[in-house]
Design a protein around this motif. Structure first.
Motif, PDB file in Angstrom:
ATOM      1  N   MET A 143       0.885  -1.308  -0.002  1.00  0.00           N
ATOM      2  CA  MET A 143      -0.088   0.034   0.077  1.00  0.00           C
ATOM      3  C   MET A 143       0.779   1.418   0.311  1.00  0.00           C
ATOM      4  SD  MET A 143      -1.343   0.033   4.068  1.00  0.00           S
ATOM      5  CE  MET A 143      -0.219  -0.059   5.271  1.00  0.00           C
ATOM      6  N   ILE A 144       0.269   2.273  -0.519  1.00  0.00           N
ATOM      7  CA  ILE A 144       0.972   3.616  -0.566  1.00  0.00           C
ATOM      8  C   ILE A 144       0.052   4.724   0.056  1.00  0.00           C
ATOM      9  CG2 ILE A 144       2.011   5.352  -1.984  1.00  0.00           C
ATOM     10  CD1 ILE A 144       2.428   3.351  -4.241  1.00  0.00           C
ATOM     11  N   ASN A 145       0.300   5.190   1.282  1.00  0.00           N
ATOM     12  CA  ASN A 145      -0.397   6.203   2.041  1.00  0.00           C
ATOM     13  C   ASN A 145      -0.229   7.655   1.156  1.00  0.00           C
ATOM     14  OD1 ASN A 145      -1.534   4.656   4.137  1.00  0.00           O
ATOM     15  ND2 ASN A 145       0.388   4.529   5.135  1.00  0.00           N
ATOM     16  N   ILE A 146      -1.170   8.402   1.367  1.00  0.00           N
ATOM     17  CA  ILE A 146      -1.283   9.713   0.587  1.00  0.00           C
ATOM     18  C   ILE A 146       0.023  10.551   0.631  1.00  0.00           C
ATOM     19  CG2 ILE A 146      -2.529  11.944   0.730  1.00  0.00           C
ATOM     20  CD1 ILE A 146      -5.255  10.409   1.251  1.00  0.00           C
ATOM     21  N   PRO A 147       0.604  10.549   1.885  1.00  0.00           N
ATOM     22  CA  PRO A 147       1.725  11.487   1.832  1.00  0.00           C
ATOM     23  C   PRO A 147       3.072  11.008   1.058  1.00  0.00           C
ATOM     24  CG  PRO A 147       0.977  11.297   4.126  1.00  0.00           C
ATOM     25  CD  PRO A 147       0.138  10.069   3.322  1.00  0.00           C
ATOM     26  N   GLU A 148       2.928   9.674   1.018  1.00  0.00           N
ATOM     27  CA  GLU A 148       4.087   8.985   0.068  1.00  0.00           C
ATOM     28  C   GLU A 148       3.946   8.975  -1.271  1.00  0.00           C
ATOM     29  OE1 GLU A 148       6.729   8.427   1.275  1.00  0.00           O
ATOM     30  OE2 GLU A 148       6.168   8.802   3.422  1.00  0.00           O
ATOM     31  N   LEU A 149       2.785   9.521  -1.994  1.00  0.00           N
ATOM     32  CA  LEU A 149       2.489   9.529  -3.402  1.00  0.00           C
ATOM     33  C   LEU A 149       3.159  10.363  -4.087  1.00  0.00           C
ATOM     34  CD1 LEU A 149      -1.338   8.748  -3.541  1.00  0.00           C
ATOM     35  CD2 LEU A 149       0.154   7.317  -4.459  1.00  0.00           C
ATOM     36  N   SER A 150       3.439  11.673  -3.568  1.00  0.00           N
ATOM     37  CA  SER A 150       4.221  12.829  -4.296  1.00  0.00           C
ATOM     38  C   SER A 150       4.653  13.958  -3.467  1.00  0.00           C
ATOM     39  CB  SER A 150       3.054  13.200  -5.297  1.00  0.00           C
ATOM     40  OG  SER A 150       3.770  14.344  -6.300  1.00  0.00           O
ATOM     41  N   TRP A 151       5.819  14.143  -4.020  1.00  0.00           N
ATOM     42  CA  TRP A 151       6.211  15.745  -3.373  1.00  0.00           C
ATOM     43  C   TRP A 151       5.303  16.806  -3.638  1.00  0.00           C
ATOM     44  CZ3 TRP A 151      10.013  14.896   0.041  1.00  0.00           C
ATOM     45  CH2 TRP A 151      10.891  13.965  -0.331  1.00  0.00           C
ATOM     46  N   ARG A 152       4.632  16.751  -4.783  1.00  0.00           N
ATOM     47  CA  ARG A 152       3.807  17.924  -4.904  1.00  0.00           C
ATOM     48  C   ARG A 152       2.357  17.988  -4.376  1.00  0.00           C
ATOM     49  NH1 ARG A 152       5.678  21.287  -8.440  1.00  0.00           N
ATOM     50  NH2 ARG A 152       7.767  20.929  -9.214  1.00  0.00           N
ATOM     51  N   GLU A 166       1.599   0.809 -13.864  1.00  0.00           N
ATOM     52  CA  GLU A 166       2.840   0.406 -13.310  1.00  0.00           C
ATOM     53  C   GLU A 166       3.588   1.426 -12.761  1.00  0.00           C
ATOM     54  OE1 GLU A 166       6.490  -1.499 -15.395  1.00  0.00           O
ATOM     55  OE2 GLU A 166       5.459  -3.018 -15.370  1.00  0.00           O
ATOM     56  N   VAL A 167       4.081   1.118 -11.467  1.00  0.00           N
ATOM     57  CA  VAL A 167       4.829   2.059 -10.751  1.00  0.00           C
ATOM     58  C   VAL A 167       5.795   1.520 -10.387  1.00  0.00           C
ATOM     59  CG1 VAL A 167       2.760   3.668 -10.123  1.00  0.00           C
ATOM     60  CG2 VAL A 167       3.296   1.679  -8.571  1.00  0.00           C
ATOM     61  N   THR A 168       7.167   2.455  -9.909  1.00  0.00           N
ATOM     62  CA  THR A 168       8.153   1.991  -9.256  1.00  0.00           C
ATOM     63  C   THR A 168       8.222   2.924  -7.696  1.00  0.00           C
ATOM     64  OG1 THR A 168       9.344   1.613 -11.303  1.00  0.00           O
ATOM     65  CG2 THR A 168      10.549   1.864  -9.183  1.00  0.00           C
ATOM     66  N   ALA A 169       8.298   1.847  -6.595  1.00  0.00           N
ATOM     67  CA  ALA A 169       8.314   2.699  -5.333  1.00  0.00           C
ATOM     68  C   ALA A 169       9.515   1.874  -4.360  1.00  0.00           C
ATOM     69  CB  ALA A 169       6.985   2.442  -4.849  1.00  0.00           C
ATOM     70  N   GLU A 170       9.607   2.454  -3.488  1.00  0.00           N
ATOM     71  CA  GLU A 170      10.642   1.925  -2.402  1.00  0.00           C
ATOM     72  C   GLU A 170      10.126   1.444  -1.084  1.00  0.00           C
ATOM     73  OE1 GLU A 170      13.402   4.295   1.075  1.00  0.00           O
ATOM     74  OE2 GLU A 170      14.002   4.663  -1.361  1.00  0.00           O
ATOM     75  N   VAL A 171      10.403   0.317  -0.856  1.00  0.00           N
ATOM     76  CA  VAL A 171       9.872  -0.377   0.560  1.00  0.00           C
ATOM     77  C   VAL A 171      10.253   0.446   1.850  1.00  0.00           C
ATOM     78  CG1 VAL A 171       9.871  -2.288   1.796  1.00  0.00           C
ATOM     79  CG2 VAL A 171       9.776  -2.536  -0.542  1.00  0.00           C
ATOM     80  N   LEU A 172       9.260   1.084   2.403  1.00  0.00           N
ATOM     81  CA  LEU A 172       9.324   1.852   3.649  1.00  0.00           C
ATOM     82  C   LEU A 172       9.563   0.785   4.749  1.00  0.00           C
ATOM     83  CD1 LEU A 172       7.020   4.669   3.372  1.00  0.00           C
ATOM     84  CD2 LEU A 172       9.231   4.759   2.675  1.00  0.00           C
ATOM     85  N   ASP A 173       8.881  -0.255   4.886  1.00  0.00           N
ATOM     86  CA  ASP A 173       9.009  -1.228   5.957  1.00  0.00           C
ATOM     87  C   ASP A 173       8.279  -2.531   5.770  1.00  0.00           C
ATOM     88  OD1 ASP A 173       9.532  -1.899   8.560  1.00  0.00           O
ATOM     89  OD2 ASP A 173       7.451  -1.361   9.533  1.00  0.00           O
ATOM     90  N   VAL A 174       8.680  -3.412   6.286  1.00  0.00           N
ATOM     91  CA  VAL A 174       8.121  -4.959   6.308  1.00  0.00           C
ATOM     92  C   VAL A 174       7.556  -5.237   7.618  1.00  0.00           C
ATOM     93  CG1 VAL A 174       8.786  -7.336   5.338  1.00  0.00           C
ATOM     94  CG2 VAL A 174       9.993  -5.415   4.369  1.00  0.00           C
ATOM     95  N   ASP A 175       6.343  -5.259   7.567  1.00  0.00           N
ATOM     96  CA  ASP A 175       5.695  -5.694   8.834  1.00  0.00           C
ATOM     97  C   ASP A 175       5.371  -7.050   8.936  1.00  0.00           C
ATOM     98  OD1 ASP A 175       4.187  -6.186  11.164  1.00  0.00           O
ATOM     99  OD2 ASP A 175       3.328  -4.233  10.940  1.00  0.00           O
ATOM    100  N   VAL A 181       3.064  -4.095   4.009  1.00  0.00           N
ATOM    101  CA  VAL A 181       4.462  -3.377   3.241  1.00  0.00           C
ATOM    102  C   VAL A 181       3.915  -2.221   2.796  1.00  0.00           C
ATOM    103  CG1 VAL A 181       5.853  -3.645   1.457  1.00  0.00           C
ATOM    104  CG2 VAL A 181       5.325  -5.561   2.585  1.00  0.00           C
ATOM    105  N   PRO A 182       4.371  -1.012   3.408  1.00  0.00           N
ATOM    106  CA  PRO A 182       4.026   0.345   2.959  1.00  0.00           C
ATOM    107  C   PRO A 182       5.298   0.767   2.180  1.00  0.00           C
ATOM    108  CG  PRO A 182       4.884   0.513   5.165  1.00  0.00           C
ATOM    109  CD  PRO A 182       4.949  -1.057   5.002  1.00  0.00           C
ATOM    110  N   LEU A 183       4.634   1.438   0.837  1.00  0.00           N
ATOM    111  CA  LEU A 183       5.577   1.825  -0.036  1.00  0.00           C
ATOM    112  C   LEU A 183       5.475   3.364  -0.024  1.00  0.00           C
ATOM    113  CD1 LEU A 183       4.585  -0.628  -2.967  1.00  0.00           C
ATOM    114  CD2 LEU A 183       6.441  -0.978  -1.378  1.00  0.00           C
ATOM    115  N   SER A 184       6.685   3.922  -0.917  1.00  0.00           N
ATOM    116  CA  SER A 184       6.643   5.233  -1.075  1.00  0.00           C
ATOM    117  C   SER A 184       7.027   5.542  -2.645  1.00  0.00           C
ATOM    118  CB  SER A 184       7.752   5.934  -0.217  1.00  0.00           C
ATOM    119  OG  SER A 184       7.635   7.223  -0.488  1.00  0.00           O
ATOM    120  N   LEU A 185       6.156   6.330  -3.162  1.00  0.00           N
ATOM    121  CA  LEU A 185       6.333   6.643  -4.671  1.00  0.00           C
ATOM    122  C   LEU A 185       7.338   7.709  -4.900  1.00  0.00           C
ATOM    123  CD1 LEU A 185       5.170   5.463  -7.340  1.00  0.00           C
ATOM    124  CD2 LEU A 185       3.597   7.248  -7.280  1.00  0.00           C
ATOM    125  N   ARG A 186       7.112   8.549  -3.781  1.00  0.00           N
ATOM    126  CA  ARG A 186       8.048   9.781  -3.817  1.00  0.00           C
ATOM    127  C   ARG A 186       9.656   9.599  -3.487  1.00  0.00           C
ATOM    128  NH1 ARG A 186       6.479  14.157   0.945  1.00  0.00           N
ATOM    129  NH2 ARG A 186       7.583  12.937   2.671  1.00  0.00           N
TER     130      ARG A 186
END
Length: 282
Positions: A143-152, A166-175, A181-186
């Motif tokens: 999942m990607i929470n709202i603040p992690e979708l974009s800097w803008r 299709e998106v590329t994102a960074e793994v923020l944590d592995v619970d 698994v929260p992801l960050s697009l920004r």
């Protein structure tokens, strides 16, 4: 033990813990995901899944432990775990080794291949009504929470991503406990805020996007997702305070950029002064 068993209860079986706690701690890897198991002075067994960023905090809790052990969480390494406590037809619960993998087992195996900071590619499957975006990253839904979708700035996640994209994102944590698994697009995008900070002192003309009791917001970039700054009422020219409306073009000066709080301060008064000072004298 028997009285606490329930249908589909999960049992965790660990190897014998080391009474030499220092030796157990010395077995920690330089980095990676591990499960630390320890027995306290009262004989209570506790376990937690951590990575290298949390080793120091957890090992400090082992100072008074009777025994401890470290178990790797990565795929391909033996884990002394089984889940198979089900009631038989006669109502008796008997533990048996599991022979067929379940969806939960497959998720667990996949989670063990992930690490914090890892970059993954997936497909957007759902944009929930509450804003969270769900992404399939190989059979597992992250999942990607709202603040992690974009800097803008944006109004809704659908302004940034769409289902099927299709998106590329960074793994923020592995619970490993809740299997999340929260992801960050920004995180995989360049942070534009340092560039905005370099514009302090610049005079720009932008549309008023919002009017609030303490001032107005003005967009300082010529794009729909452009950054907005606040012109406080004290920085508004007297002739504009009561007549400015949303959509009006306003000349403003960028007077401050707070990188920590992601805020931009603007001044209409100083912009007019700068414009007047820049005009040639007759």
């Amino acid at each position: 033990m028997r009285s606490k068993l329930a249908p589909r209860a999960q049992l965790a079986i660990w190897p014998d813990l080391l009474t030499d706690v220092d030796t157990a701690v010395a077995a920690l890897p330089d980095e990676g995901l591990v499960e630390i198991v320890w027995e306290d002075e009262d004989g209570q067994i506790t376990s937690t899944v951590v990575d290298e960023t949390q080793f120091e905090a957890v090992t400090s809790q082992l100072a008074t432990a009777r025994a401890a052990g470290v178990v790797s969480m990565y795929a391909g390494e033996d884990l002394p775990l089984f889940t198979a406590v089900l009631p038989d037809s006669d109502g008796v619960r008997r533990a048996r080794w599991q022979t067929e993998p379940t969806p939960s087992d497959r998720d667990w195996a996949f989670l063990k291949t992930l690490r914090r900071g890892q970059v993954v590619t997936g497909t957007v499957t759902t944009i929930a009504s509450f804003g969270v975006t769900f992404v399939d990253i190989g059979g597992f839904t992250a999942m990607i929470n709202i603040p992690e979708l974009s800097w803008r700035p944006f109004d809704h996640p659908s302004d940034v991503v769409s289902v099927g994209q299709e998106v590329t994102a960074e793994v923020l944590d592995v619970d490993m406990v809740w299997e999340r698994v929260p992801l960050s697009l920004r995180a995989v995008q360049e942070d534009p805020w340092p560039q905005v900070a370099q514009r302090i002192g610049e005079v720009v003309i932008g549309p008023v996007t919002k009017i609030v009791p303490f001032g107005v917001f003005v967009r300082i970039e010529d794009r729909e997702d452009g950054f907005q700054g606040l012109v406080h009422t004290s920085e508004l020219d007297e002739s504009s305070k009561d007549v400015v409306e949303v959509g009006d073009a306003l000349t403003v000066k960028i007077i401050d950029v707070d990188l920590a709080r992601r805020r931009i301060a603007l001044s209409h008064v100083q912009a007019l002064t700068s414009t007047t000072e820049g005009q040639p004298c007759d």
